[in-house]
Each structure stands twice: as structure tokens, then as C-alpha cells.
Design a protein around this motif. Structure first.
Motif, PDB file in Angstrom:
ATOM      1  N   MET A   1       0.838  -1.180   0.000  1.00  0.00           N
ATOM      2  CA  MET A   1       0.000   0.000   0.000  1.00  0.00           C
ATOM      3  C   MET A   1       0.887   1.249   0.000  1.00  0.00           C
ATOM      4  N   ARG A   2       0.556   2.195  -0.867  1.00  0.00           N
ATOM      5  CA  ARG A   2       1.330   3.426  -0.936  1.00  0.00           C
ATOM      6  C   ARG A   2       0.898   4.375   0.170  1.00  0.00           C
ATOM      7  N   SER A   3       1.798   5.255   0.542  1.00  0.00           N
ATOM      8  CA  SER A   3       1.478   6.218   1.598  1.00  0.00           C
ATOM      9  C   SER A   3       0.624   7.358   1.044  1.00  0.00           C
ATOM     10  N   PRO A   4      -0.132   8.036   1.925  1.00  0.00           N
ATOM     11  CA  PRO A   4      -0.961   9.159   1.484  1.00  0.00           C
ATOM     12  C   PRO A   4      -0.107  10.227   0.785  1.00  0.00           C
ATOM     13  N   ARG A   5      -0.746  10.990  -0.104  1.00  0.00           N
ATOM     14  CA  ARG A   5      -0.030  12.052  -0.812  1.00  0.00           C
ATOM     15  C   ARG A   5      -0.933  13.274  -0.956  1.00  0.00           C
ATOM     16  N   ALA A   6      -0.306  14.406  -1.193  1.00  0.00           N
ATOM     17  CA  ALA A   6      -1.050  15.647  -1.398  1.00  0.00           C
ATOM     18  C   ALA A   6      -1.626  15.643  -2.805  1.00  0.00           C
ATOM     19  N   VAL A   7      -2.909  15.974  -2.901  1.00  0.00           N
ATOM     20  CA  VAL A   7      -3.575  16.056  -4.197  1.00  0.00           C
ATOM     21  C   VAL A   7      -4.141  17.463  -4.348  1.00  0.00           C
ATOM     22  N   ASP A   8      -3.810  18.096  -5.464  1.00  0.00           N
ATOM     23  CA  ASP A   8      -4.312  19.426  -5.784  1.00  0.00           C
ATOM     24  C   ASP A   8      -5.578  19.284  -6.610  1.00  0.00           C
ATOM     25  N   HIS A   9      -6.544  20.135  -6.341  1.00  0.00           N
ATOM     26  CA  HIS A   9      -7.801  20.154  -7.085  1.00  0.00           C
ATOM     27  C   HIS A   9      -8.039  21.574  -7.578  1.00  0.00           C
ATOM     28  N   ALA A  10      -8.923  21.701  -8.563  1.00  0.00           N
ATOM     29  CA  ALA A  10      -9.281  23.028  -9.067  1.00  0.00           C
ATOM     30  C   ALA A  10     -10.767  23.028  -9.405  1.00  0.00           C
ATOM     31  N   ALA A  11     -11.393  24.178  -9.203  1.00  0.00           N
ATOM     32  CA  ALA A  11     -12.801  24.350  -9.541  1.00  0.00           C
ATOM     33  C   ALA A  11     -13.030  25.800  -9.949  1.00  0.00           C
ATOM     34  N   THR A  12     -14.000  25.999 -10.815  1.00  0.00           N
ATOM     35  CA  THR A  12     -14.341  27.345 -11.248  1.00  0.00           C
ATOM     36  C   THR A  12     -15.782  27.652 -10.859  1.00  0.00           C
ATOM     37  N   PHE A  13     -16.048  28.930 -10.641  1.00  0.00           N
ATOM     38  CA  PHE A  13     -17.360  29.390 -10.199  1.00  0.00           C
ATOM     39  C   PHE A  13     -17.707  30.665 -10.944  1.00  0.00           C
ATOM     40  N   ARG A  14     -18.969  30.830 -11.272  1.00  0.00           N
ATOM     41  CA  ARG A  14     -19.399  32.040 -11.978  1.00  0.00           C
ATOM     42  C   ARG A  14     -19.423  33.249 -11.056  1.00  0.00           C
ATOM     43  N   SER A  15     -19.684  33.031  -9.767  1.00  0.00           N
ATOM     44  CA  SER A  15     -19.754  34.172  -8.853  1.00  0.00           C
ATOM     45  C   SER A  15     -18.746  34.037  -7.730  1.00  0.00           C
ATOM     46  N   LYS A  16     -18.303  35.186  -7.234  1.00  0.00           N
ATOM     47  CA  LYS A  16     -17.365  35.205  -6.117  1.00  0.00           C
ATOM     48  C   LYS A  16     -18.016  34.653  -4.860  1.00  0.00           C
ATOM     49  N   SER A  17     -19.313  34.911  -4.677  1.00  0.00           N
ATOM     50  CA  SER A  17     -19.988  34.429  -3.470  1.00  0.00           C
ATOM     51  C   SER A  17     -20.081  32.900  -3.463  1.00  0.00           C
ATOM     52  N   ASP A  18     -20.333  32.279  -4.617  1.00  0.00           N
ATOM     53  CA  ASP A  18     -20.342  30.818  -4.688  1.00  0.00           C
ATOM     54  C   ASP A  18     -18.956  30.257  -4.381  1.00  0.00           C
ATOM     55  N   ALA A  19     -17.936  30.884  -4.931  1.00  0.00           N
ATOM     56  CA  ALA A  19     -16.561  30.436  -4.670  1.00  0.00           C
ATOM     57  C   ALA A  19     -16.214  30.589  -3.195  1.00  0.00           C
ATOM     58  N   ALA A  20     -16.627  31.694  -2.592  1.00  0.00           N
ATOM     59  CA  ALA A  20     -16.335  31.927  -1.172  1.00  0.00           C
ATOM     60  C   ALA A  20     -17.036  30.890  -0.297  1.00  0.00           C
ATOM     61  N   SER A  21     -18.285  30.563  -0.622  1.00  0.00           N
ATOM     62  CA  SER A  21     -19.024  29.555   0.149  1.00  0.00           C
ATOM     63  C   SER A  21     -18.366  28.180   0.013  1.00  0.00           C
ATOM     64  N   ALA A  22     -17.975  27.825  -1.204  1.00  0.00           N
ATOM     65  CA  ALA A  22     -17.298  26.544  -1.423  1.00  0.00           C
ATOM     66  C   ALA A  22     -15.956  26.524  -0.696  1.00  0.00           C
ATOM     67  N   ALA A  23     -15.226  27.631  -0.741  1.00  0.00           N
ATOM     68  CA  ALA A  23     -13.927  27.703  -0.064  1.00  0.00           C
ATOM     69  C   ALA A  23     -14.096  27.500   1.442  1.00  0.00           C
ATOM     70  N   ALA A  24     -15.129  28.106   2.011  1.00  0.00           N
ATOM     71  CA  ALA A  24     -15.373  27.948   3.454  1.00  0.00           C
ATOM     72  C   ALA A  24     -15.657  26.486   3.787  1.00  0.00           C
ATOM     73  N   ARG A  25     -16.487  25.832   2.989  1.00  0.00           N
ATOM     74  CA  ARG A  25     -16.819  24.422   3.244  1.00  0.00           C
ATOM     75  C   ARG A  25     -15.591  23.528   3.061  1.00  0.00           C
ATOM     76  N   LEU A  26     -14.816  23.766   2.011  1.00  0.00           N
ATOM     77  CA  LEU A  26     -13.612  22.971   1.787  1.00  0.00           C
ATOM     78  C   LEU A  26     -12.598  23.172   2.911  1.00  0.00           C
ATOM     79  N   SER A  27     -12.497  24.393   3.420  1.00  0.00           N
ATOM     80  CA  SER A  27     -11.599  24.655   4.554  1.00  0.00           C
ATOM     81  C   SER A  27     -12.049  23.877   5.781  1.00  0.00           C
ATOM     82  N   GLU A  28     -13.367  23.834   6.002  1.00  0.00           N
ATOM     83  CA  GLU A  28     -13.917  23.057   7.123  1.00  0.00           C
ATOM     84  C   GLU A  28     -13.550  21.579   7.006  1.00  0.00           C
ATOM     85  N   LEU A  29     -13.430  21.092   5.775  1.00  0.00           N
ATOM     86  CA  LEU A  29     -13.084  19.693   5.536  1.00  0.00           C
ATOM     87  C   LEU A  29     -11.581  19.443   5.577  1.00  0.00           C
TER      88      LEU A  29
END
Length: 109
Positions: free
Chosen positions: A1-29
């Protein structure tokens, strides 16, 4: 079994408020989140250390996509840090094509 690794993700949003809400939830996770301005809307880059077994990776990706879609975003993919630059170049190229009036496959060229 391989050890855990850092994975980068990317997402786009039409509005800054949607991006901010998603960023807050992702930070919580436990993600490290970076917001980027785009010509239209906003983009997020986010990273987390994840297990590398196929079942865990699939479950983790489903959770990420769910958060992005709940906030009306588009998931642009994930990978290690070496693939991030290529992914962002492709997203910016598609965005420029849409801004110039190209649609569908024309915007991807």
C-alpha cells in the motif's frame, strides 16, 4: 500500500460568493484553499493529503465534486502539483475562447 499524498484540485465558479461559500466548506473539511480571480467569476485551487488506495480516492473525489456542485461550480480535476500548471493553462485557454465567443469544442482548442 502506498502512503498518502497531497492532491491538488481546481474548480471554477461564476460568482465570487459561490466560490467563497465553497472555499469555506472545503476549509472546514481540512483543505488548504487558494482563491484566484478570473475574467468571469472565480476559481479555487485546493489541496489535501489523501490515501492512495482506489476506494478511498474515489470516495474522496466524489465528496469534493459534491461540495463544488452544491455551490454551483465546475470541478476542473485533481492531481499532484506537477499537473496543476497544465490544468490551469487549459482552463484559462478555454475561458479566453468563451470570452471571444467560441463555444463547445471551439473553446477547447
Amino acid at each position: 500500500m502506498r502512503s498518502p499524498r497531497a492532491v491538488d484540485h481546481a474548480a471554477t465558479f461564476r460568482s465570487k460568493s459561490d466560490a467563497a461559500s465553497a472555499a469555506a466548506r472545503l476549509s472546514e473539511l481540512g483543505f488548504d484553499v487558494t482563491a484566484r480571480k478570473r475574467l468571469f467569476g472565480s476559481a479555487l485551487e485546493f489541496c489535501h493529503v489523501v490515501p492512495t488506495d482506489p476506494q478511498s480516492a474515489a470516495a474522496f473525489t466524489r465528496a469534493v465534486v459534491e461540495v463544488v456542485e452544491q455551490h454551483r461550480g465546475t470541478y476542473d480535476g485533481g492531481g499532484d502539483s506537477s499537473s496543476r500548471r497544465s490544468r490551469w493553462r487549459g482552463a484559462m485557454h478555454r475561458e479566453r475562447g468563451r470570452a471571444a465567443g467560441a463555444t463547445g469544442s471551439e473553446a477547447s482548442r
